[in-house]
Write a protein that holds these residues in place. Structure first.
Motif, PDB file in Angstrom:
ATOM      1  N   CYS A   1     111.824  83.795 -76.452  1.00  0.00           N
ATOM      2  CA  CYS A   1     110.843  84.318 -75.510  1.00  0.00           C
ATOM      3  C   CYS A   1     110.561  85.776 -75.830  1.00  0.00           C
ATOM      4  O   CYS A   1     111.484  86.577 -75.944  1.00  0.00           O
ATOM      5  CB  CYS A   1     111.338  84.198 -74.070  1.00  0.00           C
ATOM      6  N   ASN A   2     109.281  86.098 -75.954  1.00  0.00           N
ATOM      7  CA  ASN A   2     108.831  87.466 -76.194  1.00  0.00           C
ATOM      8  C   ASN A   2     108.331  88.071 -74.890  1.00  0.00           C
ATOM      9  O   ASN A   2     107.596  87.416 -74.138  1.00  0.00           O
ATOM     10  CB  ASN A   2     107.692  87.495 -77.209  1.00  0.00           C
ATOM     11  N   ARG A   3     108.679  89.305 -74.660  1.00  0.00           N
ATOM     12  CA  ARG A   3     108.241  90.022 -73.461  1.00  0.00           C
ATOM     13  C   ARG A   3     106.789  90.440 -73.595  1.00  0.00           C
ATOM     14  O   ARG A   3     106.354  90.924 -74.644  1.00  0.00           O
ATOM     15  CB  ARG A   3     109.121  91.246 -73.270  1.00  0.00           C
ATOM     16  N   SER A   4     106.050  90.248 -72.521  1.00  0.00           N
ATOM     17  CA  SER A   4     104.656  90.637 -72.443  1.00  0.00           C
ATOM     18  C   SER A   4     104.440  91.182 -71.038  1.00  0.00           C
ATOM     19  O   SER A   4     105.261  90.930 -70.149  1.00  0.00           O
ATOM     20  CB  SER A   4     103.788  89.407 -72.711  1.00  0.00           C
ATOM     21  N   ALA A   5     103.367  91.853 -70.787  1.00  0.00           N
ATOM     22  CA  ALA A   5     103.112  92.420 -69.455  1.00  0.00           C
ATOM     23  C   ALA A   5     103.055  91.312 -68.407  1.00  0.00           C
ATOM     24  O   ALA A   5     102.108  90.544 -68.355  1.00  0.00           O
ATOM     25  CB  ALA A   5     101.814  93.213 -69.464  1.00  0.00           C
ATOM     26  N   GLY A   6     104.108  91.212 -67.593  1.00  0.00           N
ATOM     27  CA  GLY A   6     104.150  90.248 -66.510  1.00  0.00           C
ATOM     28  C   GLY A   6     104.500  88.825 -66.903  1.00  0.00           C
ATOM     29  O   GLY A   6     104.519  87.937 -66.056  1.00  0.00           O
ATOM     30  N   TYR A   7     104.797  88.588 -68.183  1.00  0.00           N
ATOM     31  CA  TYR A   7     105.115  87.240 -68.664  1.00  0.00           C
ATOM     32  C   TYR A   7     106.177  87.298 -69.750  1.00  0.00           C
ATOM     33  O   TYR A   7     106.375  88.313 -70.394  1.00  0.00           O
ATOM     34  CB  TYR A   7     103.871  86.557 -69.262  1.00  0.00           C
ATOM     35  N   MET A   8     106.799  86.154 -69.942  1.00  0.00           N
ATOM     36  CA  MET A   8     107.617  85.918 -71.123  1.00  0.00           C
ATOM     37  C   MET A   8     106.918  84.777 -71.852  1.00  0.00           C
ATOM     38  O   MET A   8     106.689  83.706 -71.268  1.00  0.00           O
ATOM     39  CB  MET A   8     109.043  85.522 -70.747  1.00  0.00           C
ATOM     40  N   ASN A   9     106.526  85.008 -73.081  1.00  0.00           N
ATOM     41  CA  ASN A   9     105.855  83.997 -73.895  1.00  0.00           C
ATOM     42  C   ASN A   9     106.911  83.315 -74.754  1.00  0.00           C
ATOM     43  O   ASN A   9     107.553  83.952 -75.588  1.00  0.00           O
ATOM     44  CB  ASN A   9     104.765  84.637 -74.747  1.00  0.00           C
ATOM     45  N   CYS A  10     107.086  82.003 -74.512  1.00  0.00           N
ATOM     46  CA  CYS A  10     108.245  81.299 -75.046  1.00  0.00           C
ATOM     47  C   CYS A  10     107.872  80.119 -75.938  1.00  0.00           C
ATOM     48  O   CYS A  10     106.846  79.468 -75.724  1.00  0.00           O
ATOM     49  CB  CYS A  10     109.100  80.766 -73.896  1.00  0.00           C
ATOM     50  N   VAL A  11     108.763  79.870 -76.887  1.00  0.00           N
ATOM     51  CA  VAL A  11     108.703  78.687 -77.727  1.00  0.00           C
ATOM     52  C   VAL A  11     110.065  78.013 -77.634  1.00  0.00           C
ATOM     53  O   VAL A  11     111.099  78.663 -77.811  1.00  0.00           O
ATOM     54  CB  VAL A  11     108.387  79.051 -79.192  1.00  0.00           C
ATOM     55  N   LEU A  12     110.054  76.720 -77.345  1.00  0.00           N
ATOM     56  CA  LEU A  12     111.274  75.927 -77.245  1.00  0.00           C
ATOM     57  C   LEU A  12     111.151  74.772 -78.223  1.00  0.00           C
ATOM     58  O   LEU A  12     110.113  74.094 -78.259  1.00  0.00           O
ATOM     59  CB  LEU A  12     111.456  75.387 -75.833  1.00  0.00           C
ATOM     60  N   ILE A  13     112.186  74.555 -79.007  1.00  0.00           N
ATOM     61  CA  ILE A  13     112.189  73.476 -79.997  1.00  0.00           C
ATOM     62  C   ILE A  13     113.480  72.684 -79.811  1.00  0.00           C
ATOM     63  O   ILE A  13     114.553  73.264 -79.689  1.00  0.00           O
ATOM     64  CB  ILE A  13     112.109  74.029 -81.433  1.00  0.00           C
ATOM     65  N   ASN A  14     113.374  71.366 -79.788  1.00  0.00           N
ATOM     66  CA  ASN A  14     114.519  70.459 -79.679  1.00  0.00           C
ATOM     67  C   ASN A  14     114.436  69.452 -80.813  1.00  0.00           C
ATOM     68  O   ASN A  14     113.365  68.878 -81.046  1.00  0.00           O
ATOM     69  CB  ASN A  14     114.489  69.705 -78.348  1.00  0.00           C
ATOM     70  N   TYR A  15     115.569  69.230 -81.496  1.00  0.00           N
ATOM     71  CA  TYR A  15     115.575  68.299 -82.620  1.00  0.00           C
ATOM     72  C   TYR A  15     116.996  67.780 -82.845  1.00  0.00           C
ATOM     73  O   TYR A  15     117.960  68.376 -82.367  1.00  0.00           O
ATOM     74  CB  TYR A  15     115.013  68.961 -83.879  1.00  0.00           C
ATOM     75  N   PRO A  16     117.134  66.673 -83.572  1.00  0.00           N
ATOM     76  CA  PRO A  16     118.464  66.093 -83.795  1.00  0.00           C
ATOM     77  C   PRO A  16     119.377  67.046 -84.566  1.00  0.00           C
ATOM     78  O   PRO A  16     118.993  67.598 -85.598  1.00  0.00           O
ATOM     79  CB  PRO A  16     118.179  64.837 -84.614  1.00  0.00           C
ATOM     80  N   ALA A  17     120.592  67.207 -84.061  1.00  0.00           N
ATOM     81  CA  ALA A  17     121.564  68.090 -84.714  1.00  0.00           C
ATOM     82  C   ALA A  17     121.882  67.602 -86.128  1.00  0.00           C
ATOM     83  O   ALA A  17     122.131  68.413 -87.029  1.00  0.00           O
ATOM     84  CB  ALA A  17     122.832  68.194 -83.884  1.00  0.00           C
ATOM     85  N   ALA A  18     121.858  66.303 -86.344  1.00  0.00           N
ATOM     86  CA  ALA A  18     122.145  65.746 -87.666  1.00  0.00           C
ATOM     87  C   ALA A  18     121.095  66.151 -88.697  1.00  0.00           C
ATOM     88  O   ALA A  18     121.334  66.047 -89.900  1.00  0.00           O
ATOM     89  CB  ALA A  18     122.236  64.224 -87.587  1.00  0.00           C
ATOM     90  N   GLU A  19     119.937  66.636 -88.234  1.00  0.00           N
ATOM     91  CA  GLU A  19     118.849  67.038 -89.138  1.00  0.00           C
ATOM     92  C   GLU A  19     118.694  68.557 -89.219  1.00  0.00           C
ATOM     93  O   GLU A  19     117.644  69.060 -89.610  1.00  0.00           O
ATOM     94  CB  GLU A  19     117.535  66.407 -88.659  1.00  0.00           C
ATOM     95  N   LYS A  20     119.745  69.282 -88.874  1.00  0.00           N
ATOM     96  CA  LYS A  20     119.670  70.747 -88.818  1.00  0.00           C
ATOM     97  C   LYS A  20     119.104  71.362 -90.091  1.00  0.00           C
ATOM     98  O   LYS A  20     118.203  72.192 -90.038  1.00  0.00           O
ATOM     99  CB  LYS A  20     121.042  71.351 -88.519  1.00  0.00           C
TER     100      LYS A  20
END
Length: 114
Positions: free
Chosen positions: A79-98
């Motif tokens: 999450c990046n800080r911005s004026a009044g917001y946090m702009n976020c990226v969330l990624i989920n994936y199989p641990a076996a494919e790290k």
């Protein structure tokens, strides 16, 4: 765009979009979460009560990154800080494919660099 090609439901707790891989084994969420008190990334993260057992954590005045494994899946959140917001990226994936996902996660993270 070629990896996360299937549009999905809207994310909880913010404005944004969620996408899946065609086989739904991984997902990407992009969202802006209100930060009306303009909390620092450290304070914002603390208020969100991150789960115990975080494997990777980096906090700066401009962003935070946390990552761990849950139910045989790696979750990554930046999450990046911005004026009044946090702009976020969330990624989920199989641990076996790290190893296969490391480059994708790094590339996405670098596009968010301040």
């Amino acid at each position: 765009m070629t990896i996360f090609s299937t549009d999905a439901e809207l994310p909880d707790g913010g404005t944004g979009r969620r996408f899946y891989t065609d086989d739904r084994r991984a997902d990407l969420t992009i969202q802006s979460v209100a930060n009306p008190e303009n909390d620092s990334p450290a304070a914002f993260l603390a208020k969100k009560n991150p789960p115990p057992g975080i494997i990777y954590k980096r906090v700066t005045p401009n962003f935070f990154v946390v990552s761990s494994i849950r139910n045989d899946r790696i979750w990554y959140n930046r999450c990046n800080r911005s004026a009044g917001y946090m702009n976020c990226v969330l990624i989920n994936y199989p641990a076996a494919e790290k190893r296969q996902w490391d480059r994708v996660v790094t590339r996405i993270s670098h596009t968010l660099a301040n």
